[in-house]
Motif scaffolding. Structure first.
Motif, short mmCIF file in Angstrom:
data_model
loop_
_atom_site.label_atom_id
_atom_site.label_comp_id
_atom_site.label_asym_id
_atom_site.label_seq_id
_atom_site.Cartn_x
_atom_site.Cartn_y
_atom_site.Cartn_z
N GLN A 15 -48.03 -4.06 35.12
CA GLN A 15 -48.47 -3.35 33.91
C GLN A 15 -49.89 -3.79 33.55
OE1 GLN A 15 -45.21 -4.88 33.73
NE2 GLN A 15 -46.15 -6.87 33.38
N PHE B 293 -34.43 -16.53 32.39
CA PHE B 293 -35.04 -15.21 32.54
C PHE B 293 -35.40 -15.14 34.02
CE2 PHE B 293 -37.44 -11.94 29.98
CZ PHE B 293 -37.75 -11.15 31.06
N ALA C 30 -38.57 -14.81 26.10
CA ALA C 30 -39.98 -14.63 26.43
C ALA C 30 -40.20 -15.09 27.86
CB ALA C 30 -40.85 -15.44 25.47
N GLY D 170 -39.18 -5.23 27.08
CA GLY D 170 -38.04 -5.45 27.96
C GLY D 170 -37.16 -6.61 27.51
N GLY E 93 -38.80 -8.09 36.19
CA GLY E 93 -39.72 -7.83 35.09
C GLY E 93 -38.93 -7.44 33.84
#
Ligand code: PA5
Length: 428
Positions: free
Chosen positions: A412, A192, A136, A81, A197
């Motif tokens: 996940q 981020f 990240a 992603g 997600g």
């Protein structure tokens, strides 16, 4: 605009069944349109403006403009992603070697552990002015972590510590170790979003920054997503006209009918990376608890000569969703002239490749629909606005689809098992 064409659903999933399921599961649509409280920590993407307001877009553009002054090459260090959406958009918009304007390009690292590939990236940077962006979320993933280690040091060796610092951007969650590093060493830090997600970040600064660096009109991209959100989340749209809802229902009915795989098929190779984005979105969101259609893709017409046999005639566990572009854009026309030899392709004299490709599409869909459901997502054009629409459409559909299936779209857990074993081997 973007539409769902149900003409080729076939006999295994019918439009009448979709209508009945829509009435029976109406609560799911209403809950997702409002955004469920139990998913609050993961629904930051649901309202586009939360992470792509005009103010945020302006900040992203300003940073991109500063980086463009320093560099012609932006290394996007990220995996899954954290890089797929930018790569998907650039390829779909027609980037050549990562560049739209021929002057600023995006190259990719942080998505592989292959020494061969990483050597190529380094070789490819020679003779270019470079900036790097390490994306990240928690800065624990091995691929971006190891690539950042490699490329940050490469920059320092090339430019010296002070000048390299002006060429380093990191995108992480506030409070992460990545932010500490940025503060300590003077690197630019971008956010981020915590409640988004990786696979749902297409319309946040995670992807807007590389796209703006490459010269993409990120305002138009965000405007398209906003327009799609307004349509799909508005109860006034009505379930029958809500394409994301109908697509999610088709997928669920396919699952109920025993189908186990969905192919996203397209006749424009520029969607190759978009299909990877789609595979990640649905694969990680739905493949859990022993459930979920396996998402794969087919790049036609080339793969009509490989996968096409299986699609038409193999195990009947597939549904196939076509992505169709309705209007030719700039560069979408190439007329075949007549020939000075008899090559026996005379029936193509004066015919445009656009129309040949469309003929192949129409024939493939009609043939495949004899055995499997073939919904079609129709896009008027391929431009920033429509890509914004497409990203939002798929993310919202995926949320709906996972809720219909009864799995959590935002975790996940299945990727942890291999990571534990790998980290043990590497002595982490
Ligand atoms: O969708 C997800 O959450 C994942 O696929 C992540 O994007 C991917 O694992 C990369 O994670 P990170 O940005 O933390 O390195």
């Amino acid at each position: 605009m973007l539409r769902l064409n149900e003409t080729y659903l076939g006999a295994r999933v019918t439009s009448d069944e979709v209508a009945r399921a829509s009435a029976a599961r109406a609560d799911v649509l209403a809950r997702c349109q409002a955004g469920e409280e139990r998913h609050t920590g993961s629904l930051g993407w649901l309202h586009v403006d939360d992470w792509a307001s005009d103010e945020k877009v302006e900040q992203v553009e300003a940073l991109a403009a500063r980086l463009r002054e320093h560099a012609d090459t932006f290394v996007l260090i990220g995996v899954g992603g954290s890089n797929n959406a930018a790569r998907a958009a650039l390829a779909a918009l027609g980037a050549r070697d990562g560049s739209l304007d021929g002057a600023h390009r995006v190259v990719y690292a942080g998505n592989t552990l292959s020494a061969f590939e990483l050597r190529r990236v380094l070789e490819d940077l020679e003779g270019h002015e470079v900036v790097i962006d390490c994306v990240a979320k928690n800065f624990e993933t091995l691929e971006p972590g190891s690539s950042f280690r490699l490329l940050r040091q490469w920059l320092v060796n090339r430019y010296g510590e002070k000048n390299a610092a002006a060429r380093i951007v990191c995108c992480g969650t506030p409070g992460s170790h990545l932010e500490d590093l940025c503060r300590e060493h003077g690197y630019a830090f971008t956010t981020f979003p915590e409640p988004v997600g990786g696979r749902y970040t297409a319309l946040t600064e995670v992807h807007l920054l590389p796209l703006a660096f490459a010269g993409v009109d990120v305002r138009a991209l965000v405007a398209g997503a906003r327009a799609e959100e307004a349509l799909l989340r508005d109860p006034a749209t009505g379930p029958a006209d809500n394409a994301a809802w109908r697509y999610a229902l088709v997928r669920q009915l396919a699952w109920d009918a025993g189908l186990r795989m969905e192919l996203l098929s397209f006749f424009e190779p520029r969607f190759r990376w978009f299909s990877k984005w789609y595979e990640q979105l649905f694969g990680e969101s739905e493949g859990k608890d022993g459930r979920g259609l396996f998402p794969a893709s087919a790049e036609y017409s080339e793969e009509l000569h490989s996968l096409g046999q299986y699609v038409q005639d193999g195990t009947h566990q597939l549904m196939e969703t076509f992505l169709d572009v309705m209007e030719p854009g700039e560069g979408d026309s190439l007329v075949l002239g007549d020939q000075d030899i008899d090559d026996r392709f005379g029936y193509l004299d004066g015919v445009d490749f656009w129309d040949i490709n469309k003929a192949s599409f129409a024939a493939s869909r009609a043939a495949h629909a004899e055995t499997l459901p073939c919904p079609t997502i129709e896009l008027d054009r391929v431009d920033e606005e429509h890509l914004g629409r497409l990203f939002y459409f798929f993310m919202f559909s995926c949320y709906l689809s996972a809720e219909l299936l009864g799995v959590n779209p935002f975790d996940q857990p299945g990727v942890e098992a291999y990571k534990q074993l790998m980290f043990k081997t590497l002595g982490k």
